[in-house]
Write a protein that holds these residues in place. Structure first.
Motif, mmCIF file in Angstrom:
data_model
loop_
_atom_site.group_PDB
_atom_site.id
_atom_site.type_symbol
_atom_site.label_atom_id
_atom_site.label_comp_id
_atom_site.label_asym_id
_atom_site.label_seq_id
_atom_site.Cartn_x
_atom_site.Cartn_y
_atom_site.Cartn_z
ATOM 1 N N GLY A 40 0.825 -1.201 0.000
ATOM 2 C CA GLY A 40 0.000 0.000 0.000
ATOM 3 C C GLY A 40 0.858 1.249 0.000
ATOM 4 N N PHE A 43 -1.222 7.064 2.286
ATOM 5 C CA PHE A 43 -0.637 7.927 3.323
ATOM 6 C C PHE A 43 0.239 7.152 4.302
ATOM 7 C CE2 PHE A 43 -3.656 10.823 1.640
ATOM 8 C CZ PHE A 43 -3.144 12.080 1.915
ATOM 9 N N GLY A 44 -0.230 5.979 4.734
ATOM 10 C CA GLY A 44 0.538 5.219 5.721
ATOM 11 C C GLY A 44 1.740 4.541 5.095
ATOM 12 N N GLY A 45 1.485 3.750 4.059
ATOM 13 C CA GLY A 45 2.534 2.913 3.483
ATOM 14 C C GLY A 45 3.655 3.712 2.838
ATOM 15 N N SER A 65 -2.317 0.294 -7.649
ATOM 16 C CA SER A 65 -2.718 1.368 -8.577
ATOM 17 C C SER A 65 -1.523 1.893 -9.371
ATOM 18 C CB SER A 65 -3.320 2.542 -7.806
ATOM 19 O OG SER A 65 -4.431 2.103 -7.085
ATOM 20 N N LEU A 68 -1.206 7.217 -7.386
ATOM 21 C CA LEU A 68 -1.964 7.340 -6.146
ATOM 22 C C LEU A 68 -2.906 8.536 -6.231
ATOM 23 C CD1 LEU A 68 -2.162 8.359 -2.924
ATOM 24 C CD2 LEU A 68 -2.237 5.910 -3.437
ATOM 25 N N CYS A 71 -7.780 10.712 -1.376
ATOM 26 C CA CYS A 71 -9.119 11.158 -0.969
ATOM 27 C C CYS A 71 -9.074 12.594 -0.449
ATOM 28 C CB CYS A 71 -9.677 10.221 0.101
ATOM 29 S SG CYS A 71 -10.166 8.620 -0.541
ATOM 30 N N SER A 74 -10.165 15.456 -2.638
ATOM 31 C CA SER A 74 -11.008 15.004 -3.750
ATOM 32 C C SER A 74 -12.391 15.662 -3.673
ATOM 33 C CB SER A 74 -11.137 13.475 -3.761
ATOM 34 O OG SER A 74 -11.829 13.014 -2.617
ATOM 35 N N THR A 105 -1.014 -6.209 -7.530
ATOM 36 C CA THR A 105 -1.903 -6.526 -6.398
ATOM 37 C C THR A 105 -1.340 -7.714 -5.623
ATOM 38 O OG1 THR A 105 -3.788 -5.772 -7.679
ATOM 39 C CG2 THR A 105 -4.274 -7.213 -5.809
ATOM 40 N N ARG A 193 -13.595 5.676 7.440
ATOM 41 C CA ARG A 193 -12.514 6.537 6.966
ATOM 42 C C ARG A 193 -12.949 8.001 7.002
ATOM 43 N NH1 ARG A 193 -9.780 5.394 1.162
ATOM 44 N NH2 ARG A 193 -8.220 4.525 2.552
ATOM 45 N N LYS A 331 -9.378 7.697 11.725
ATOM 46 C CA LYS A 331 -8.899 7.133 10.460
ATOM 47 C C LYS A 331 -8.721 8.282 9.477
ATOM 48 C CE LYS A 331 -10.991 2.601 11.143
ATOM 49 N NZ LYS A 331 -9.723 2.013 11.656
ATOM 50 N N GLY A 333 -5.652 10.554 6.848
ATOM 51 C CA GLY A 333 -4.370 10.504 6.171
ATOM 52 C C GLY A 333 -3.249 10.989 7.079
ATOM 53 N N PHE A 334 -3.536 12.029 7.856
ATOM 54 C CA PHE A 334 -2.523 12.573 8.772
ATOM 55 C C PHE A 334 -2.141 11.512 9.802
ATOM 56 C CE2 PHE A 334 -1.298 17.022 10.529
ATOM 57 C CZ PHE A 334 -0.059 16.546 10.904
ATOM 58 N N ALA A 336 -2.488 8.238 9.500
ATOM 59 C CA ALA A 336 -1.809 7.135 8.818
ATOM 60 C C ALA A 336 -0.340 7.487 8.578
ATOM 61 C CB ALA A 336 -2.508 6.829 7.503
HETATM 62 C C1 LIG Z 1 -13.561 12.262 0.786
HETATM 63 C C2 LIG Z 1 -12.427 12.065 1.749
HETATM 64 C C3 LIG Z 1 -11.704 13.136 2.222
HETATM 65 C C4 LIG Z 1 -10.652 12.950 3.108
HETATM 66 N N1 LIG Z 1 -9.978 14.043 3.585
HETATM 67 C C5 LIG Z 1 -8.964 13.874 4.456
HETATM 68 C C6 LIG Z 1 -8.255 15.016 4.943
HETATM 69 O O1 LIG Z 1 -8.542 16.166 4.588
HETATM 70 N N2 LIG Z 1 -7.232 14.797 5.800
HETATM 71 C C7 LIG Z 1 -6.874 13.537 6.210
HETATM 72 O O2 LIG Z 1 -5.916 13.419 6.992
HETATM 73 N N3 LIG Z 1 -7.536 12.450 5.771
HETATM 74 C C8 LIG Z 1 -8.575 12.574 4.914
HETATM 75 N N4 LIG Z 1 -9.237 11.471 4.434
HETATM 76 C C9 LIG Z 1 -8.876 10.127 4.947
HETATM 77 C C10 LIG Z 1 -7.686 9.507 4.210
HETATM 78 O O3 LIG Z 1 -7.951 9.413 2.828
HETATM 79 C C11 LIG Z 1 -7.401 8.087 4.725
HETATM 80 O O4 LIG Z 1 -7.485 8.066 6.132
HETATM 81 C C12 LIG Z 1 -5.997 7.668 4.301
HETATM 82 O O5 LIG Z 1 -5.957 7.569 2.893
HETATM 83 C C13 LIG Z 1 -5.577 6.345 4.945
HETATM 84 O O6 LIG Z 1 -4.292 5.978 4.523
HETATM 85 P P1 LIG Z 1 -3.927 4.438 4.336
HETATM 86 O O7 LIG Z 1 -2.471 4.379 4.058
HETATM 87 O O8 LIG Z 1 -4.490 3.660 5.456
HETATM 88 O O9 LIG Z 1 -4.766 3.992 3.036
HETATM 89 P P2 LIG Z 1 -4.767 4.578 1.555
HETATM 90 O O10 LIG Z 1 -4.233 5.954 1.529
HETATM 91 O O11 LIG Z 1 -6.130 4.329 1.031
HETATM 92 O O12 LIG Z 1 -3.752 3.653 0.761
HETATM 93 C C14 LIG Z 1 -4.007 2.281 0.583
HETATM 94 C C15 LIG Z 1 -3.257 1.782 -0.645
HETATM 95 O O13 LIG Z 1 -3.168 0.351 -0.586
HETATM 96 C C16 LIG Z 1 -3.273 -0.174 -1.877
HETATM 97 N N5 LIG Z 1 -3.692 -1.581 -1.783
HETATM 98 C C17 LIG Z 1 -4.784 -2.082 -1.158
HETATM 99 N N6 LIG Z 1 -4.841 -3.431 -1.288
HETATM 100 C C18 LIG Z 1 -3.754 -3.784 -1.998
HETATM 101 C C19 LIG Z 1 -3.250 -5.036 -2.476
HETATM 102 N N7 LIG Z 1 -3.872 -6.205 -2.244
HETATM 103 N N8 LIG Z 1 -2.104 -5.036 -3.197
HETATM 104 C C20 LIG Z 1 -1.444 -3.872 -3.477
HETATM 105 N N9 LIG Z 1 -1.882 -2.669 -3.046
HETATM 106 C C21 LIG Z 1 -3.019 -2.618 -2.325
HETATM 107 C C22 LIG Z 1 -4.282 0.730 -2.569
HETATM 108 O O14 LIG Z 1 -4.109 0.708 -3.978
HETATM 109 C C23 LIG Z 1 -3.961 2.098 -1.952
HETATM 110 O O15 LIG Z 1 -3.108 2.875 -2.784
HETATM 111 C C24 LIG Z 1 -10.301 11.633 3.531
HETATM 112 C C25 LIG Z 1 -11.039 10.534 3.042
HETATM 113 C C26 LIG Z 1 -12.093 10.739 2.172
HETATM 114 C C27 LIG Z 1 -12.839 9.541 1.652
#
Ligand SMILES: Cc1cc2nc3c(=O)[nH]c(=O)nc-3n(C[C@H](O)[C@H](O)[C@H](O)COP(=O)(O)OP(=O)(O)OC[C@H]3O[C@@H](n4cnc5c(N)ncnc54)[C@H](O)[C@@H]3O)c2cc1C
Length: 428
Positions: A40, A43-45, A65, A68, A71, A74, A105, A193, A331, A333-334, A336
């Motif tokens: 992944g 934000f976290g990975g 993907s 990237l 969200c 968006s 994937t 989320r 949950k 991005g910050f 994560a």
């Molecule tokens: C409309 C909206 C607005 C938001 N606004 C904010 C904001 O203003 N500020 C904020 O801090 N947060 C915001 N967020 C929340 C933020 O988007 C998430 O909390 C953040 O993206 C979580 O990070 P993550 O690393 O857990 O997952 P993600 O950022 O979703 O990354 C996960 C990645 O894993 C990959 N993946 C999944 N499964 C597999 C697999 N089997 N093999 C390979 N790759 C895989 C995906 O392709 C993806 O790129 C918002 C969310 C939404 C929906």
């Protein structure tokens, strides 16, 4: 007591704590140690991968993907003043930082042999430690899913809760809607989320409608009775979009239990609503890749050791971001990204046989009401006496009520600055 307007103090306090713990200390950090695979690149990975490289660890990052799409921000695309290109980031920055990026994937995790397989590749990738940050998946058929809502339904009633083609679809539907139309939003119960995300979305859709289709209306059907930054959102809606946004709480009959995509109708505990555009944000769980190693057990999200984010179920695998249970951290991005830094530090230490330090983390969530009106909530986190991640008492808080227009404008600018800085730090 919640203090207001303390964001700068929060950033100073927690920034100092977490960055200090990331600084290489002496020659032990000059030695490379082990291979880490990160699943992944969100934000976290991506943060974990970048900081592991800074700590001289070999890292392979796998993401499904081709690029990237975030969200965060968006919703500005739905509001008609943001572009998809502004929320789309390539993997080039990570490659420049020395991360090996694999586009594919993950289809198998062998926790015993410590290796992962990418769909279509015959040779598995070996790891000493694995970091899993797959974000969320939707409950389409699982227990707790919303009746009638699945992948096919999302083509008629977009969720746009993973940014990309779904965001574009919802935007097209809003553009195609006649003036005087009704936008229905279905909002889930916690945990999901981005707690304030649906309400920012309602605000920015209202911004678009106010400027392009002023006789239209937005109905929010909510499975909850309270929500993040509620007083600030509701005051803003009254001031900026009077009569345009109607919020129906759980107690008022807002809980949606079935949807019919064919007729764009949603059914609540008490009645039904038909929309011209229907945005369904469905119930959520950890990204399904966690099931390949049973990391969530029978739950929706993964239990972790908050000091290292190592799975409570499977050793040598760390779960961060939306997929994990991070106590009082929302949950976001910050969150994560902060967890990515903490995990990078912990993993680098563990690979070198050192003891990880106790982390301090922060979260700030900005929301836009319109391009010139921003609000925020911030918090500082540490491990509490009960071993879970808590919010430090008297830290953080919401933007003040009754602030001036200049203040709200400044917060909107901070929001844009936050996004630019984060995106550059992570993918730049
Ligand atoms: C409309 C909206 C607005 C938001 N606004 C904010 C904001 O203003 N500020 C904020 O801090 N947060 C915001 N967020 C929340 C933020 O988007 C998430 O909390 C953040 O993206 C979580 O990070 P993550 O690393 O857990 O997952 P993600 O950022 O979703 O990354 C996960 C990645 O894993 C990959 N993946 C999944 N499964 C597999 C697999 N089997 N093999 C390979 N790759 C895989 C995906 O392709 C993806 O790129 C918002 C969310 C939404 C929906």
């Amino acid at each position: 007591m919640i203090r207001t307007n303390s964001r700068r103090d929060v950033l100073k306090l927690a920034g100092a704590a977490s960055l200090a713990s990331l600084m290489p200390s002496g020659k032990s950090f000059a030695q490379a140690a082990g291979n880490v695979v990160v699943i992944g690149g969100g934000f976290g990975g991506a943060t974990a991968a970048k900081y592991l490289r800074k700590l001289s660890v070999n890292v392979t990052l796998i993401d499904a993907s081709p690029n990237l799409v975030t969200c965060p921000f968006s919703n500005t695309v739905l509001g008609g003043f943001g572009e998809m290109a502004q929320v789309t980031h390539s993997w080039d920055g990570l490659r420049r930082a020395g991360v090996t990026v694999v586009n594919g994937t993950v289809s198998a995790i062998d926790a015993q042999a410590k290796r992962v397989t990418v769909q279509g590749n015959t040779t598995p990738i070996a790891y000493d430690r694995l970091v899993v940050s797959p974000g969320i998946d939707f409950k389409f058929t699982d227990a707790g899913s919303l009746m009638g809502y699945n992948e096919a339904a999302a083509e008629r009633m977009p969720h746009a809760w993973k940014a990309g083609t779904q965001t574009e679809l919802l935007r097209r539907q809003l553009i195609a809607m006649d003036d005087g139309g009704v936008v229905v939003m279905v909002i889930p119960n916690n945990p999901y989320r981005c707690p304030p995300g649906p309400y920012e979305r309602a605000s920015l859709i209202a911004h678009y409608l106010k400027t392009s289709k002023p006789r239209s209306k937005i109905i929010l059907l909510d499975a909850k009775d309270t929500f993040s930054k509620q007083a600030l959102f509701q005051a803003a809606w009254q001031a900026v979009y009077p009569g345009m946004i109607e919020w129906v709480s759980f107690s008022q009959g807002g809980n949606v239990n079935r949807v019919d995509p064919a007729t764009l109708t949603v059914y609540t505990d008490f009645g039904m609503h038909k929309g011209n555009v229907v945005n369904v944000i469905p119930p959520q769980r950890a990204g399904r890749v966690v099931d390949l190693a049973g990391l969530a057990g029978t739950a929706d999200f993964c239990q972790i050791n908050p000091q290292t984010f190592e799975s409570r179920v499977t050793p040598n695998i760390h779960v961060i971001g939306d997929a994990c249970v991070a106590g009082a951290m929302p949950k976001s991005g910050f969150s994560a990204s902060n967890q990515g830094k903490v995990t990078a530090t912990a993993v680098a230490a563990l690979l070198r046989g050192q003891q990880p330090t106790a982390p301090s983390m922060i979260n700030v969530c900005y929301s836009l009401i319109n391009p010139d009106y921003g609000i925020s909530v911030s918090s500082v986190h540490r491990i509490g006496d009960d071993g879970t991640i808590i919010a430090v008492p008297n830290s953080g808080g919401n933007s003040p009520a009754n602030a001036s227009a200049d203040f709200r404008k400044q917060e909107a600018d901070y929001a844009r600055g936050w996004y630019a800085a984060m995106a550059n730090e992570i993918w730049g």
